[in-house]
Design a protein around this motif. Structure first.
Motif, PDB file in Angstrom:
ATOM      1  N   ILE A  21      -9.605   9.012  -3.168  1.00 48.69           N
ATOM      2  CA  ILE A  21      -9.189   8.165  -4.288  1.00 48.69           C
ATOM      3  C   ILE A  21      -7.788   7.619  -4.061  1.00 48.69           C
ATOM      4  O   ILE A  21      -7.529   6.412  -4.226  1.00 48.69           O
ATOM      5  CB  ILE A  21      -9.250   8.964  -5.602  1.00 48.69           C
ATOM      6  N   ILE A  22      -6.856   8.477  -3.681  1.00 45.60           N
ATOM      7  CA  ILE A  22      -5.463   8.043  -3.510  1.00 45.60           C
ATOM      8  C   ILE A  22      -5.336   7.048  -2.359  1.00 45.60           C
ATOM      9  O   ILE A  22      -4.668   6.011  -2.481  1.00 45.60           O
ATOM     10  CB  ILE A  22      -4.544   9.264  -3.301  1.00 45.60           C
ATOM     11  N   GLN A  23      -6.000   7.329  -1.245  1.00 49.15           N
ATOM     12  CA  GLN A  23      -5.885   6.434  -0.089  1.00 49.15           C
ATOM     13  C   GLN A  23      -6.532   5.078  -0.350  1.00 49.15           C
ATOM     14  O   GLN A  23      -5.935   4.032  -0.050  1.00 49.15           O
ATOM     15  CB  GLN A  23      -6.535   7.091   1.136  1.00 49.15           C
ATOM     16  N   SER A  24      -7.739   5.090  -0.884  1.00 47.43           N
ATOM     17  CA  SER A  24      -8.445   3.817  -1.106  1.00 47.43           C
ATOM     18  C   SER A  24      -7.802   3.028  -2.242  1.00 47.43           C
ATOM     19  O   SER A  24      -7.649   1.812  -2.162  1.00 47.43           O
ATOM     20  CB  SER A  24      -9.921   4.075  -1.406  1.00 47.43           C
ATOM     21  N   GLY A  25      -7.422   3.737  -3.313  1.00 49.79           N
ATOM     22  CA  GLY A  25      -6.810   3.047  -4.450  1.00 49.79           C
ATOM     23  C   GLY A  25      -5.504   2.383  -4.094  1.00 49.79           C
ATOM     24  O   GLY A  25      -5.229   1.254  -4.526  1.00 49.79           O
ATOM     25  N   SER A  26      -4.689   3.047  -3.290  1.00 50.96           N
ATOM     26  CA  SER A  26      -3.402   2.459  -2.909  1.00 50.96           C
ATOM     27  C   SER A  26      -3.574   1.220  -2.037  1.00 50.96           C
ATOM     28  O   SER A  26      -2.735   0.318  -2.062  1.00 50.96           O
ATOM     29  CB  SER A  26      -2.546   3.491  -2.169  1.00 50.96           C
ATOM     30  N   SER A  27      -4.677   1.155  -1.283  1.00 49.49           N
ATOM     31  CA  SER A  27      -4.902  -0.007  -0.409  1.00 49.49           C
ATOM     32  C   SER A  27      -5.158  -1.280  -1.202  1.00 49.49           C
ATOM     33  O   SER A  27      -5.041  -2.389  -0.667  1.00 49.49           O
ATOM     34  CB  SER A  27      -6.080   0.256   0.544  1.00 49.49           C
ATOM     35  N   LEU A  28      -5.503  -1.164  -2.503  1.00 50.50           N
ATOM     36  CA  LEU A  28      -5.725  -2.348  -3.332  1.00 50.50           C
ATOM     37  C   LEU A  28      -4.453  -3.176  -3.490  1.00 50.50           C
ATOM     38  O   LEU A  28      -4.513  -4.360  -3.821  1.00 50.50           O
ATOM     39  CB  LEU A  28      -6.238  -1.938  -4.714  1.00 50.50           C
ATOM     40  N   ALA A  70      -8.344  -0.941   7.920  1.00 52.02           N
ATOM     41  CA  ALA A  70      -7.461  -0.462   8.990  1.00 52.02           C
ATOM     42  C   ALA A  70      -6.537   0.650   8.497  1.00 52.02           C
ATOM     43  O   ALA A  70      -6.220   1.579   9.237  1.00 52.02           O
ATOM     44  CB  ALA A  70      -6.631  -1.620   9.542  1.00 52.02           C
ATOM     45  N   TYR A  71      -6.115   0.570   7.235  1.00 49.63           N
ATOM     46  CA  TYR A  71      -5.250   1.605   6.677  1.00 49.63           C
ATOM     47  C   TYR A  71      -5.953   2.959   6.599  1.00 49.63           C
ATOM     48  O   TYR A  71      -5.296   4.002   6.551  1.00 49.63           O
ATOM     49  CB  TYR A  71      -4.816   1.223   5.256  1.00 49.63           C
ATOM     50  N   LEU A  72      -7.305   2.926   6.563  1.00 51.54           N
ATOM     51  CA  LEU A  72      -8.068   4.154   6.313  1.00 51.54           C
ATOM     52  C   LEU A  72      -8.830   4.666   7.522  1.00 51.54           C
ATOM     53  O   LEU A  72      -9.527   5.684   7.408  1.00 51.54           O
ATOM     54  CB  LEU A  72      -9.067   3.917   5.172  1.00 51.54           C
ATOM     55  N   THR A  73      -8.746   3.978   8.649  1.00 51.08           N
ATOM     56  CA  THR A  73      -9.560   4.376   9.793  1.00 51.08           C
ATOM     57  C   THR A  73      -8.732   5.093  10.851  1.00 51.08           C
ATOM     58  O   THR A  73      -7.656   4.623  11.223  1.00 51.08           O
ATOM     59  CB  THR A  73     -10.254   3.151  10.430  1.00 51.08           C
ATOM     60  N   SER A  85       0.817  -1.201   0.000  1.00 51.90           N
ATOM     61  CA  SER A  85       0.000   0.000   0.000  1.00 51.90           C
ATOM     62  C   SER A  85       0.856   1.257   0.000  1.00 51.90           C
ATOM     63  O   SER A  85       0.543   2.232  -0.678  1.00 51.90           O
ATOM     64  CB  SER A  85      -0.926   0.016   1.223  1.00 51.90           C
ATOM     65  N   VAL A  86       1.947   1.229   0.740  1.00 50.78           N
ATOM     66  CA  VAL A  86       2.758   2.439   0.913  1.00 50.78           C
ATOM     67  C   VAL A  86       3.344   2.911  -0.413  1.00 50.78           C
ATOM     68  O   VAL A  86       3.444   4.119  -0.663  1.00 50.78           O
ATOM     69  CB  VAL A  86       3.864   2.204   1.963  1.00 50.78           C
ATOM     70  N   ALA A  87       3.719   1.979  -1.299  1.00 52.13           N
ATOM     71  CA  ALA A  87       4.254   2.365  -2.600  1.00 52.13           C
ATOM     72  C   ALA A  87       3.186   3.073  -3.425  1.00 52.13           C
ATOM     73  O   ALA A  87       3.465   4.065  -4.116  1.00 52.13           O
ATOM     74  CB  ALA A  87       4.785   1.142  -3.340  1.00 52.13           C
ATOM     75  N   GLY A  88       1.949   2.571  -3.366  1.00 56.20           N
ATOM     76  CA  GLY A  88       0.853   3.223  -4.073  1.00 56.20           C
ATOM     77  C   GLY A  88       0.577   4.617  -3.544  1.00 56.20           C
ATOM     78  O   GLY A  88       0.295   5.543  -4.311  1.00 56.20           O
ATOM     79  N   MET A  89       0.663   4.797  -2.219  1.00 58.49           N
ATOM     80  CA  MET A  89       0.482   6.118  -1.626  1.00 58.49           C
ATOM     81  C   MET A  89       1.551   7.080  -2.120  1.00 58.49           C
ATOM     82  O   MET A  89       1.260   8.245  -2.461  1.00 58.49           O
ATOM     83  CB  MET A  89       0.540   6.019  -0.106  1.00 58.49           C
ATOM     84  N   ALA A  90       2.788   6.630  -2.144  1.00 57.58           N
ATOM     85  CA  ALA A  90       3.887   7.492  -2.583  1.00 57.58           C
ATOM     86  C   ALA A  90       3.697   7.922  -4.034  1.00 57.58           C
ATOM     87  O   ALA A  90       3.891   9.090  -4.386  1.00 57.58           O
ATOM     88  CB  ALA A  90       5.217   6.774  -2.409  1.00 57.58           C
ATOM     89  N   ILE A  91       3.292   6.982  -4.878  1.00 58.90           N
ATOM     90  CA  ILE A  91       3.081   7.291  -6.295  1.00 58.90           C
ATOM     91  C   ILE A  91       1.879   8.218  -6.474  1.00 58.90           C
ATOM     92  O   ILE A  91       1.930   9.205  -7.218  1.00 58.90           O
ATOM     93  CB  ILE A  91       2.899   5.991  -7.092  1.00 58.90           C
ATOM     94  N   GLY A  92       0.788   7.913  -5.781  1.00 59.36           N
ATOM     95  CA  GLY A  92      -0.409   8.739  -5.909  1.00 59.36           C
ATOM     96  C   GLY A  92      -0.181  10.179  -5.479  1.00 59.36           C
ATOM     97  O   GLY A  92      -0.621  11.121  -6.149  1.00 59.36           O
ATOM     98  N   CYS A  93       0.540  10.358  -4.357  1.00 58.23           N
ATOM     99  CA  CYS A  93       0.762  11.715  -3.835  1.00 58.23           C
ATOM    100  C   CYS A  93       1.799  12.484  -4.649  1.00 58.23           C
ATOM    101  O   CYS A  93       1.730  13.711  -4.742  1.00 58.23           O
ATOM    102  CB  CYS A  93       1.192  11.642  -2.369  1.00 58.23           C
TER     103      CYS A  93
END
Length: 440
Positions: free
Chosen positions: A145-152, A380-383, A117-125
């Motif tokens: 969008i960025i938070q939920s999408g990266s959790s995939l 858990a990543y989003l709460t 997830s963390v890599a997706g967050m870094a790319i999204g931001c």
């Protein structure tokens, strides 16, 4: 002192020490070793920690973790995501919420390449957020969008979380990866449907790009699609080679790491800085996983010795008279509550010694349960108050993104995750159909 009381004391001590702010692996290892000392003595306290370390280092599949982590960070650091986002920008900019849709699609593609997830967050931001802000997209829409999408990234193959679950639950990794495919696509589809409907009803949330920014010829549109070949090739190389028996799990992770390295090299992005940053981040993440698992093995050894599984089974099924589905719902609720305070690995290693054996006795599939567990990790990543993605979003977003904006932005996406979890519980074949096809 009865085993049930000792189990209760261990859990309460663990939760109390967590509140002190100490690291998860330190708290877990301390409770496990101290309990071993008072229960058995005779140097068991030191031997349990030592045996846990030896068991972990002898665990050959653990080699997959640094490989997959390296692959994700190399893709992130080498700028491959920028090329993907430009391609999506070209193709989706002409519709309402087009860049939001493109950002979610980017997150899906990145998920198929990194498993984190963390890599997706870094790319999204770093890639999508500045573009969305510049084009007056709604702050809360961007953040959600960025938070939920990266959790995939932790649900779709090659999910590192599912690899960890498979190691601890002793379940085939290929079955878990296959089980995550359809639920991952279901979640991505629900997210996209929400974005499309919301932007259609409220066009100001995701304005259409001006004609000057989307005036591309068909030749240019076809040319930029080549950026999408990279995730496809990497996905086939890593997952396909494993599923079709060409490589083992460890070998496929090495193929992924080497593939990401070659992609960066041939695109002339493999600089000394990129390589150094990737190695440092890989080392940090791998060390964190290994410390937590080592402490968890010591902690779990005490649980096994006390017969905790039999005690919990007796309380749920005999003393309380709960049905298997009631027990499952309690497990899911406990995961969601624990996820407010702990990361996904800590959640797994704390309750795995109790829940996984009980799941089989209740007649449920451990593979199916692994998918449900992973979705609770996404939640858990989003709460708040301790969701990792919330912290990362606040750290990497501009000052105008307030904590209130970031917290409110995730509400619809968490509700969609809960909906997907309910659908998978009601219709287990959503997760189990694809593994069944490959098992034949």
């Amino acid at each position: 002192m009865s085993p049930s009381i000792v189990i209760l004391l261990m859990f309460s001590s663990l939760m109390l020490l967590m509140l002190t702010g100490q690291r998860v692996f330190g708290v877990m290892g301390f409770v496990g070793v101290v309990c071993a000392l008072f229960l058995w003595g005779n140097n068991w306290d030191t031997e349990m920690g030592f045996n846990a370390a030896i068991k972990l280092f002898n665990w050959y599949p653990m080699l997959t973790l640094p490989m997959f982590i390296f692959m994700g960070y190399m893709i992130s650091e080498s700028g491959v995501a920028n090329d993907l986002y430009h391609a999506l920008h070209v193709w989706t900019g002409g519709v309402r919420g087009g860049l939001a849709i493109g950002t979610m699609l980017l997150m899906v593609l990145i998920s198929c390449m990194n498993g984190l997830s963390v890599a997706g967050m870094a790319i999204g931001c770093s890639v999508a957020l500045p573009e969305l802000v510049k084009r007056n997209y709604d702050k809360r829409m961007i953040s959600g969008i960025i938070q939920s999408g990266s959790s995939l990234g932790i649900l779709t193959p090659p999910s590192v979380v599912l690899v960890l679950y498979g190691m601890i639950a002793r379940q085939p990794i290929e079955q878990l990866w296959l089980a995550g495919v359809v639920p991952g696509l279901l979640l991505a589809g629900l997210f996209l449907l929400y974005i499309i409907i919301r932007c259609w009803i409220q066009p100001e949330l995701g304005p259409v790009l001006p004609a000057s920014e989307r005036n591309f010829t068909w030749r240019e549109k076809i040319r930029v699609l080549s950026a999408g070949i990279i995730p496809l090739v990497l996905m086939v190389a890593v997952i396909g080679s494993f599923f079709f028996g060409f490589t083992s799990l460890v070998e496929s992770s090495a193929v992924g790491a080497l593939g990401a390295l070659l992609v960066a090299f041939f695109r002339r992005r493999l600089t000394k800085k990129v390589f150094y940053n990737t190695l440092v981040q890989t080392l940090n993440a791998s060390a964190m996983f290994m410390w937590i698992m080592m402490a968890a093995l010591a902690f779990a050894a005490v649980f096994d010795g006390l017969g905790a599984v039999r005690a919990i089974e007796g309380v749920f099924l005999n003393d309380w008279g709960l049905s298997p589905w009631s027990v499952l719902l309690l497990m899911q609720l406990s995961f969601i509550i624990l996820g407010i305070f702990l990361d996904d690995t800590a959640m797994l290693v704390i309750v795995a010694p109790l829940y996984i054996p009980l799941i089989s006795k209740l007649g449920f599939s451990p593979v199916w349960f692994g998918v449900l567990y992973t979705i609770t990790c996404q939640i858990a990543y989003l709460t708040p108050p301790f969701g990792y993605n919330l912290f990362l979003m606040r750290a990497m977003s501009p000052p105008e993104f307030t904590i209130k904006d970031i917290y409110i932005s995730i509400v619809p996406f968490v509700l969609l995750m809960l909906l997907s979890m309910a659908l998978i519980m009601l219709f287990p074949q959503i997760a189990l159909w694809l593994p069944a096809q490959f098992a034949r």
